[in-house]
Design a protein around this motif. Structure first.
Motif, short mmCIF file in Angstrom:
data_model
loop_
_atom_site.label_atom_id
_atom_site.label_comp_id
_atom_site.label_asym_id
_atom_site.label_seq_id
_atom_site.Cartn_x
_atom_site.Cartn_y
_atom_site.Cartn_z
N MET A 190 0.84 -1.20 0.00
CA MET A 190 0.00 0.00 0.00
C MET A 190 0.88 1.25 0.00
SD MET A 190 -2.84 1.18 2.77
CE MET A 190 -4.06 -0.04 2.28
N ILE B 78 1.81 4.96 0.91
CA ILE B 78 1.48 5.89 1.99
C ILE B 78 1.70 7.30 1.49
CG2 ILE B 78 2.04 6.56 4.36
CD1 ILE B 78 3.11 3.44 4.37
N PHE C 187 -3.72 8.19 1.42
CA PHE C 187 -3.76 7.28 2.57
C PHE C 187 -4.26 8.00 3.82
CE2 PHE C 187 -1.59 5.62 6.38
CZ PHE C 187 -2.04 4.32 6.38
N LEU D 135 -8.11 7.86 5.93
CA LEU D 135 -8.32 7.69 7.37
C LEU D 135 -9.31 8.73 7.89
CD1 LEU D 135 -4.63 7.10 8.60
CD2 LEU D 135 -6.43 5.37 8.41
N GLU E 94 -13.13 7.87 9.31
CA GLU E 94 -13.49 8.30 10.66
C GLU E 94 -14.78 9.12 10.61
OE1 GLU E 94 -12.02 7.14 13.23
OE2 GLU E 94 -12.93 8.33 14.81
N LYS F 214 -18.16 7.25 10.45
CA LYS F 214 -18.70 6.68 11.68
C LYS F 214 -19.84 7.53 12.24
CE LYS F 214 -14.31 4.58 13.06
NZ LYS F 214 -13.18 4.66 14.02
N ASN G 164 5.65 15.43 10.97
CA ASN G 164 6.86 14.77 10.45
C ASN G 164 6.60 13.31 10.09
OD1 ASN G 164 8.52 17.05 10.76
ND2 ASN G 164 8.75 16.60 12.95
N GLY G 165 5.50 13.06 9.47
CA GLY G 165 5.18 11.69 9.03
C GLY G 165 4.45 10.86 10.06
N GLU G 166 4.42 11.30 11.30
CA GLU G 166 3.76 10.53 12.36
C GLU G 166 2.30 10.96 12.51
OE1 GLU G 166 5.53 11.05 16.21
OE2 GLU G 166 4.10 9.70 17.19
N ILE G 167 1.40 10.00 12.48
CA ILE G 167 -0.02 10.33 12.68
C ILE G 167 -0.25 10.63 14.16
CG2 ILE G 167 -2.40 9.51 12.48
CD1 ILE G 167 -1.35 7.44 10.43
N LEU G 168 -0.68 11.84 14.46
CA LEU G 168 -0.94 12.19 15.86
C LEU G 168 -2.40 12.02 16.23
CD1 LEU G 168 1.25 15.36 16.56
CD2 LEU G 168 1.83 12.95 16.82
N SER G 169 -3.28 12.21 15.27
CA SER G 169 -4.71 12.10 15.62
C SER G 169 -5.56 11.85 14.38
CB SER G 169 -5.19 13.36 16.32
OG SER G 169 -5.05 14.49 15.47
N ILE G 170 -6.66 11.13 14.60
CA ILE G 170 -7.67 10.86 13.57
C ILE G 170 -9.01 11.12 14.24
CG2 ILE G 170 -8.63 9.12 12.00
CD1 ILE G 170 -5.98 7.55 12.34
N LYS H 78 -1.30 14.17 22.38
CA LYS H 78 -0.46 13.01 22.10
C LYS H 78 0.99 13.27 22.52
CE LYS H 78 0.49 9.15 19.45
NZ LYS H 78 -0.21 7.89 19.31
N MET I 152 -10.14 8.18 17.06
CA MET I 152 -9.51 6.86 16.98
C MET I 152 -8.17 6.88 17.72
SD MET I 152 -8.46 4.68 13.62
CE MET I 152 -10.14 4.26 13.20
N ILE J 6 -4.43 5.83 18.32
CA ILE J 6 -3.31 5.34 17.50
C ILE J 6 -2.33 4.61 18.41
CG2 ILE J 6 -1.45 6.03 15.93
CD1 ILE J 6 -3.52 8.60 15.61
N GLU K 138 -4.14 -5.41 5.10
CA GLU K 138 -3.33 -5.59 3.89
C GLU K 138 -3.22 -7.07 3.54
OE1 GLU K 138 -2.48 -3.09 2.10
OE2 GLU K 138 -1.16 -4.06 0.64
N LYS L 103 -6.12 -8.77 1.66
CA LYS L 103 -6.22 -8.55 0.20
C LYS L 103 -5.74 -9.77 -0.57
CE LYS L 103 -5.53 -3.55 0.50
NZ LYS L 103 -4.57 -2.45 0.26
N GLY M 207 7.41 6.54 14.88
CA GLY M 207 6.01 6.94 14.76
C GLY M 207 5.52 7.08 13.33
N GLU M 208 6.44 7.15 12.37
CA GLU M 208 6.05 7.33 10.97
C GLU M 208 5.89 5.97 10.29
OE1 GLU M 208 8.93 9.48 8.64
OE2 GLU M 208 7.74 9.34 6.81
N ILE N 158 3.43 -0.68 4.43
CA ILE N 158 2.34 -1.60 4.76
C ILE N 158 2.32 -2.63 3.64
CG2 ILE N 158 -0.15 -1.82 5.19
CD1 ILE N 158 -0.18 1.23 5.73
N LYS O 133 11.56 3.94 1.10
CA LYS O 133 10.83 5.18 1.43
C LYS O 133 11.82 6.29 1.81
CE LYS O 133 6.95 7.36 3.11
NZ LYS O 133 5.61 7.45 2.57
#
Lengths: 335, 335
Positions: free
Chosen positions: A1, A3, A7, A11, A15, A18, A36-42, A64, B1, B3, B15, B18, B37-38, B42, B64
C-alpha cells in the motif's frame, strides 16, 4: 500500500463516516494531523454543537505529545480554540492537517476553524472538498492569505460522497430508506441485534420525519420511538391511502409528536431529513423518492418471507461499516 | 480513533486480507514498519514463492527513505535479505515492526525472516499470532535471544481469523463455498462484474479441487476454467447421484484436468483447498462441510429466482472488501 496524501485522507474520511447522518444539520467531517510523518490524531465531527473535526484533531494531536496538559479538561470548542491559540508555541508548524471539507470560515455555534488554523500555522493543509455552504466557505482563501500551503481536491470523489447527505438536506430534502435483512434477504421476525436497533433509534432521534407504511402500523402496532437511547420520538408520516387507524395504539399517544396520515409524497419536501423504515414492498412504491438505502445485514441465512419482488434498482456502495457483528451498507441510488 | 499498537496491526491485517486464499499453501501475512512513529510501509505476502510480508515491508520501508537505492531492483527474497543485511547501516534500529504472524525461523523457498530481523535489530517486533506450523516456528525465540524487544498477542483474535484457512488446510482440508448474488439475494443471470469474475478465476487457479452441482453442469454446460487470468483450470468434482453426463461439453475437454463424478463427500478430504461454486440449493446439501462462505454481492436489487430456501445458517463476518463496485464478504460458519 502506498502511503501518501490519499492514505491519510482516507483515514479522515473513514473516521467521518462513523458519524454519518448523526451530525445533522452539519456535514460529517473528518480530520487527521500528521507531524513529520507521524499520525498524531484521527478525529471527526460527532454531533451538531460539538467541536468541529479540526478542533478535535488538533486537541488530540497536542495531547499526544503533551499527555498531561490542561487542554485535556477543555471540552467546549471556544475553550479549545482559545487555549491552542495561546499555548501552541509553534507545535503545529511541522504538521500536515488533512481535512475532508474546507475549514469553516464563519463564526457559528463554534468559532471559525480557518481562523484557528491561520494562528497555528501548520506546514500544509490538505482539503478534500470545498465547502458548498456559502455562509461557511472561504476557509481556503483565509489560509492562503496567511501563507499556509493549501492543497485542494485530494480524494474529492470520496469526500463528495461523504458530503452528499449534507448537500441534499441543505438544498432541500435528504431521504433515506432503512431496511434490515439476513444475508439471503429474509425479513421475517427480529433481524437486528440490540446494538443495531440502538443505532436505528439514534437515527430516529436526529431526523425531522419518519415515514412508515400503513400496513405495518395496522399489523405490528409499533411505537416508533427512540427508547433504546432515551431519545426523542420523531414525527411520523403514515403512508396510506386508507386514512382510518386505531388511534389508541402507542404510536399516537406520544406527547409532542406529530402524526400525519397521507399518501401525498410531496409532503416529504416540507422536511429536510427524512427516514423511511420498511421492507421491499414499500421500497417499490417509494423508490423514486429515495437518495440512500441504508441496509443492515445480519450474517445469517433464514427461511421465511424474503426479498422476492418485482423491483429493479441499481446502487453505488458509498460506504459500509460494522455495527457489532452486523454490516451496515450505505447505498446511493443510481438514477 | 486511538493510534496504538492495535491501529498499526490492523493495517497489517487488512493488507494481508487482500491476498487471503491467494497465498496457498502459505498463510496470508501482513507487515507494517513504523520508524519513530512514521509509517514507512504496509505490505503483505502475495503468493507462494514470492517474498514474505516482512521482506516486502522492510524493502519498501528502506526505499521510502532511500528512494533511488539499488534495492529497488531486487525482486527475489534471498537478494533482498542479502542486500539489507549488508547495507542496513542501523536503519531499522529505531523501527517497530508489526507482523500478523510470528516470523518464520526456517529456510524454505526463501531464507528465514527471523534471521533477517535478528541482523537488522529493530527496536521492537510486535507479533499478533504465534506460528502454528512446527517446522517454521521458533521465530520469537530467535528474536528474543538477539535481545530484540518482542510483544506477542496484539489483535490475536483478528490474526487468528486471518490465519484460519491456513490452519485448516495445513491440518486437513479447507473448504469454502463461493456464491454471487444481488442485495436481495437474487441469483438469476449474470450477477458479477468482469472484475469479480477475474477474482473467481484467480481462486480457481489456486485451488486443489472445485466442486459443482450436477444440475449446473447439465443446464449451464460451464467450462470452469481460469481463462480471465490465463490460469490453470482446476480439477473438478461434479456432485451428483446420477453419474451420466454429456462428456462432449468443454468441461471434459481440458487437457490434464481430472473430472470426478461422485456424491461421496468424504472424497473432499483427499484435497487440502477446495472451492464449491453454487447457489442456495447446493449450499443446503453441503452446509455441514464448509468452513467459509465467500459471498460476492452486487449492489442492485433484481426480480427473479432468489434465495427463498429452507436453510438456517449462522455466520461470523471475518472480513469484507471491495472488488470494484461490488462487495466480497468472508463469512465463517458458526458450528
Amino acid at each position: 500500500m502506498i502511503i501518501n496524501d490519499n492514505f491519510f485522507m482516507k483515514l479522515a474520511i473513514d473516521e467521518a463516516w462513523k458519524y454519518q447522518l448523526l451530525t445533522y444539520p452539519n456535514p460529517a467531517v473528518g480530520c487527521v494531523v500528521v507531524k513529520n510523518g507521524e499520525i498524531l490524531s484521527i478525529e471527526a465531527h460527532k454531533e451538531a454543537g460539538m467541536p468541529h473535526a479540526e478542533v478535535n484533531a488538533l486537541k488530540t494531536a497536542y495531547l499526544k505529545k503533551h499527555p498531561n496538559d490542561v487542554i485535556k479538561t477543555k471540552r467546549k470548542s471556544e475553550d479549545i480554540h482559545e487555549y491552542l491559540i495561546k499555548n501552541h508555541n509553534g507545535f503545529f508548524n511541522d504538521c500536515e492537517i488533512f481535512v475532508t471539507l474546507e475549514p469553516c470560515n464563519h463564526i457559528g455555534k463554534t468559532p471559525a476553524c480557518a481562523n484557528l488554523l491561520k494562528e497555528l500555522k501548520p506546514k500544509r493543509v490538505i482539503i478534500a472538498h470545498d465547502d458548498t455552504n456559502k455562509i461557511a466557505s472561504g476557509g481556503c482563501e483565509t489560509l492562503k492569505e496567511a501563507n499556509i500551503d493549501v492543497s485542494l481536491g485530494c480524494m474529492k470523489k470520496e469526500a463528495y460522497e461523504l458530503l452528499f447527505p449534507f448537500i441534499k438536506w441543505s438544498e432541500n430534502t435528504f431521504v433515506f430508506y432503512k431496511m434490515a435483512q439476513t444475508l439471503n434477504g429474509s425479513i421475517d421476525g427480529k433481524i437486528s441485534s440490540n446494538q443495531a436497533l440502538a443505532y436505528v433509534h439514534t437515527l430516529r432521534d436526529k431526523i425531522d420525519l419518519m415515514v412508515i407504511g400503513g400496513n405495518t402500523v395496522r399489523t405490528d402496532k409499533p411505537t416508533l420511538d427512540a427508547r433504546y437511547i432515551a431519545g426523542r420520538a420523531p414525527n411520523v408520516m403514515i403512508y396510506s391511502k386508507n386514512k382510518i387507524f386505531d388511534t389508541n395504539i402507542p404510536l399516537f399517544k406520544i406527547p409532542n409528536r406529530e402524526v400525519i396520515i397521507s399518501d401525498d409524497l410531496f409532503r416529504l419536501l416540507d422536511y429536510k431529513f427524512v427516514m423511511i423504515e420498511g421492507t421491499y414492498n414499500l421500497l417499490d412504491t417509494l423508490k423514486e423518492r429515495i437518495d440512500y438505502l441504508v441496509l443492515l445485514v445480519s450474517p445469517k441465512i433464514r427461511k421465511g418471507e424474503n426479498a422476492l419482488n418485482e423491483i429493479d434498482m441499481d446502487f453505488e456502495i458509498v460506504h459500509e461499516n460494522f455495527i457489532g457483528q452486523e454490516k451496515i451498507i450505505y447505498l446511493k441510488r443510481k438514477s
